[in-house]
Scaffold this motif. Structure first.
Motif, short mmCIF file in Angstrom:
data_model
loop_
_atom_site.label_atom_id
_atom_site.label_comp_id
_atom_site.label_asym_id
_atom_site.label_seq_id
_atom_site.Cartn_x
_atom_site.Cartn_y
_atom_site.Cartn_z
N LEU A 131 -2.27 -4.49 -20.99
CA LEU A 131 -3.53 -3.93 -21.49
C LEU A 131 -4.17 -3.02 -20.46
O LEU A 131 -4.79 -2.01 -20.81
CB LEU A 131 -4.48 -5.06 -21.89
CG LEU A 131 -4.04 -5.84 -23.13
CD1 LEU A 131 -4.78 -7.16 -23.25
CD2 LEU A 131 -4.23 -5.00 -24.39
N ILE A 132 -4.02 -3.35 -19.19
CA ILE A 132 -4.52 -2.47 -18.12
C ILE A 132 -3.80 -1.13 -18.23
O ILE A 132 -4.40 -0.06 -18.17
CB ILE A 132 -4.29 -3.09 -16.72
CG1 ILE A 132 -5.19 -4.32 -16.52
CG2 ILE A 132 -4.52 -2.06 -15.62
CD1 ILE A 132 -4.92 -5.09 -15.24
N GLU A 133 -2.48 -1.20 -18.44
CA GLU A 133 -1.71 0.05 -18.52
C GLU A 133 -2.05 0.85 -19.77
O GLU A 133 -1.96 2.08 -19.76
CB GLU A 133 -0.22 -0.27 -18.45
CG GLU A 133 0.13 -0.61 -17.02
CD GLU A 133 1.56 -0.96 -16.79
OE1 GLU A 133 2.28 -1.26 -17.75
OE2 GLU A 133 1.94 -0.94 -15.61
N LEU A 134 -2.47 0.17 -20.81
CA LEU A 134 -2.89 0.87 -22.03
C LEU A 134 -4.29 1.47 -21.88
O LEU A 134 -4.80 2.09 -22.80
CB LEU A 134 -2.88 -0.08 -23.22
CG LEU A 134 -1.62 -0.12 -24.05
CD1 LEU A 134 -1.76 -1.12 -25.18
CD2 LEU A 134 -1.32 1.26 -24.64
N GLU A 135 -4.91 1.22 -20.72
CA GLU A 135 -6.25 1.72 -20.43
C GLU A 135 -7.29 1.22 -21.43
O GLU A 135 -8.23 1.93 -21.80
CB GLU A 135 -6.26 3.25 -20.32
CG GLU A 135 -5.46 3.71 -19.10
CD GLU A 135 -5.18 5.21 -19.06
OE1 GLU A 135 -5.94 5.97 -19.69
OE2 GLU A 135 -4.20 5.60 -18.40
N ALA A 136 -7.10 -0.03 -21.86
CA ALA A 136 -8.09 -0.66 -22.74
C ALA A 136 -9.33 -0.99 -21.91
O ALA A 136 -9.23 -1.26 -20.72
CB ALA A 136 -7.50 -1.93 -23.35
N ASN A 137 -10.49 -0.93 -22.55
CA ASN A 137 -11.74 -1.33 -21.88
C ASN A 137 -11.85 -2.85 -21.99
O ASN A 137 -12.32 -3.38 -22.99
CB ASN A 137 -12.92 -0.63 -22.55
CG ASN A 137 -14.21 -0.85 -21.80
OD1 ASN A 137 -14.21 -1.14 -20.60
ND2 ASN A 137 -15.32 -0.74 -22.50
N PRO A 159 -13.17 1.33 -15.49
CA PRO A 159 -11.71 1.42 -15.57
C PRO A 159 -11.05 0.47 -14.57
O PRO A 159 -11.44 0.45 -13.41
CB PRO A 159 -11.42 2.89 -15.21
CG PRO A 159 -12.67 3.41 -14.60
CD PRO A 159 -13.81 2.54 -14.99
N PRO A 160 -10.08 -0.36 -15.03
CA PRO A 160 -9.40 -1.24 -14.10
C PRO A 160 -8.51 -0.46 -13.15
O PRO A 160 -8.12 0.67 -13.45
CB PRO A 160 -8.56 -2.16 -14.98
CG PRO A 160 -8.69 -1.67 -16.37
CD PRO A 160 -9.60 -0.50 -16.40
N LYS A 161 -8.23 -1.07 -12.01
CA LYS A 161 -7.36 -0.41 -11.02
C LYS A 161 -5.96 -0.26 -11.60
O LYS A 161 -5.40 -1.23 -12.11
CB LYS A 161 -7.22 -1.31 -9.78
CG LYS A 161 -8.43 -1.35 -8.89
CD LYS A 161 -8.13 -2.26 -7.70
CE LYS A 161 -9.18 -3.34 -7.57
NZ LYS A 161 -8.86 -4.44 -6.68
#
Ligand code: GTP
Ligand code: MG
Lengths: 237, 89
Positions: free
Chosen positions: A106-112, A170-172
């Motif tokens: 999900l981080i890689e999908l750039e989900a909030n 945005p997550p790292k």
């Protein structure tokens, strides 16, 4: 009053307590239907909080978002195509290791993202004490401890959803080392020039491409920059 | 073959000869060493939790062709054919 409806996707591994969280969030305001063209059940619900109307979509329970199974494809398409304002990932605190893989995707999908760290009572009875603040810091994602069956943490989860909507963090991104990063940035550059592809999170597209993901591969084969991509993948191996 | 040629393999020590997970009897436990398959197959199994170094247990056999396996806190039903490509030690 301005329109303030927030679209939220609820996701998690099977059996983490997704339905319990969904019911606690939305109460009686629910609707059950099907995903368009699929026989998989689609549950939607609504709640109001701090003046916002929140529309919650319960996604199928999945271990990953590889889109191999129909459930995975539904979950992934929803996040990529519908672009929900916030994605709540229900993580089972008693089985953190397995659950973190979906977080990574999900981080890689750039989900909030907001993480609901559920079943903390069960984790505790197994002798685990999860430091949710440290987890939140490491991931740069809000983490809310919950016990869905008792309704514990649900108000805090609602607060976190509103805060993340108002102020997305945005997550790292996860770094994969020099060689892979080199290939990723070349692919991202290539994707940028294609109008169709640029609606997706480009870094995610590049990583999926390097993993030879079937769905992403067919997307790229149809695109204008296929030759360039083949060139980059040639370097990779 | 993930686990044979990558650093992910390092925590798993080959203390005994690798053998396919399909050869374990219900109740037996072992540690995953590697998955022997193509890219897509290996990725799928790793996603299910068959990561080198992880402990697995065969719980029971609902029919002769399949096993219920406990891996990384989840119970998963898999065919003997698939389990014969997961090597444990
Ligand atoms: N101890 C404890 N059990 C919980 C908690 N939340 C859910 N459960 C239990 O976990 C089991 C699964 O809960 P569900 O809400 O059905 O989980 P789900 O993720 O919707 O499951 P699937 O839809 O089957 O994938 C049920 O037995 C719940 O009672 C919690 O916070 N603590
Ligand atoms: Mg459910």
């Amino acid at each position: 009053m301005s329109k303030r409806e927030i679209l939220v996707g609820l996701i998690g591994n099977p059996n983490v307590g997704k339905s319990s969280v969904f019911n606690r969030l939305t109460g009686a305001k629910q609707r059950i239907g099907n995903w368009p063209g699929k026989t998989v059940e689609k549950k939607e619900g609504w709640f109001r909080h701090r003046g916002f109307s929140v529309h919650v979509v319960d996604l199928p329970g999945v271990y990953s978002l590889s889109a191999i199974s129909i459930d995975e494809a539904i979950a992934r398409d929803f996040i990529v195509e519908e672009k929900p304002d916030v994605v709540v990932d229900i993580v089972d605190a008693s089985n953190l290791e397995r659950n973190l893989y979906l977080v990574l995707q999900l981080i890689e999908l750039e989900a909030n993202l907001v993480i609901a760290l559920n079943k903390i009572d069960l984790a505790q009875s197994m002798g685990f004490e999860v430091d949710h603040e440290a987890l939140s810091r490491e991931l740069s994602i809000p983490v809310v401890p919950t016990i869905a069956t008792k309704g514990y943490g649900i108000d805090e989860l609602k607060d976190a959803i509103i805060s993340s909507f108002e102020n997305p963090q945005p997550p790292k991104p996860i770094s994969y080392g020099e060689d892979v990063e080199q290939a990723i940035s070349e692919l991202v550059e290539a994707f940028r020039s294609d109008a169709e592809l640029s609606k997706y999170p480009l870094r995610w597209l590049a990583i999926m491409c390097l993993e030879r993901d079937q769905t992403v591969a067919s997307l790229i084969k149809k695109s204008s920059i296929y030759d360039k991509v083949k060139e980059v993948l040639g370097f990779e191996r | 073959m993930l686990g044979q040629d990558s650093s992910i393999n390092e925590p798993a020590r080959f203390s005994t000869l690798p053998r396919p997970l399909s050869t374990l009897s219900p109740g037996e436990e072992a540690v995953v060493l590697f998955v022997d398959g193509g890219r897509g197959f290996t990725k799928r199994l790793v996603e299910m939790g068959f990561v080198p170094g992880v402990r697995v247990r065969v719980l029971f056999s609902p029919n002769p062709g399949s096993r219920i396996v406990e891996v990384m806190g989840a119970r998963i039903a898999l065919s003997v054919g698939i389990l014969s490509k997961v090597y444990v030690g």
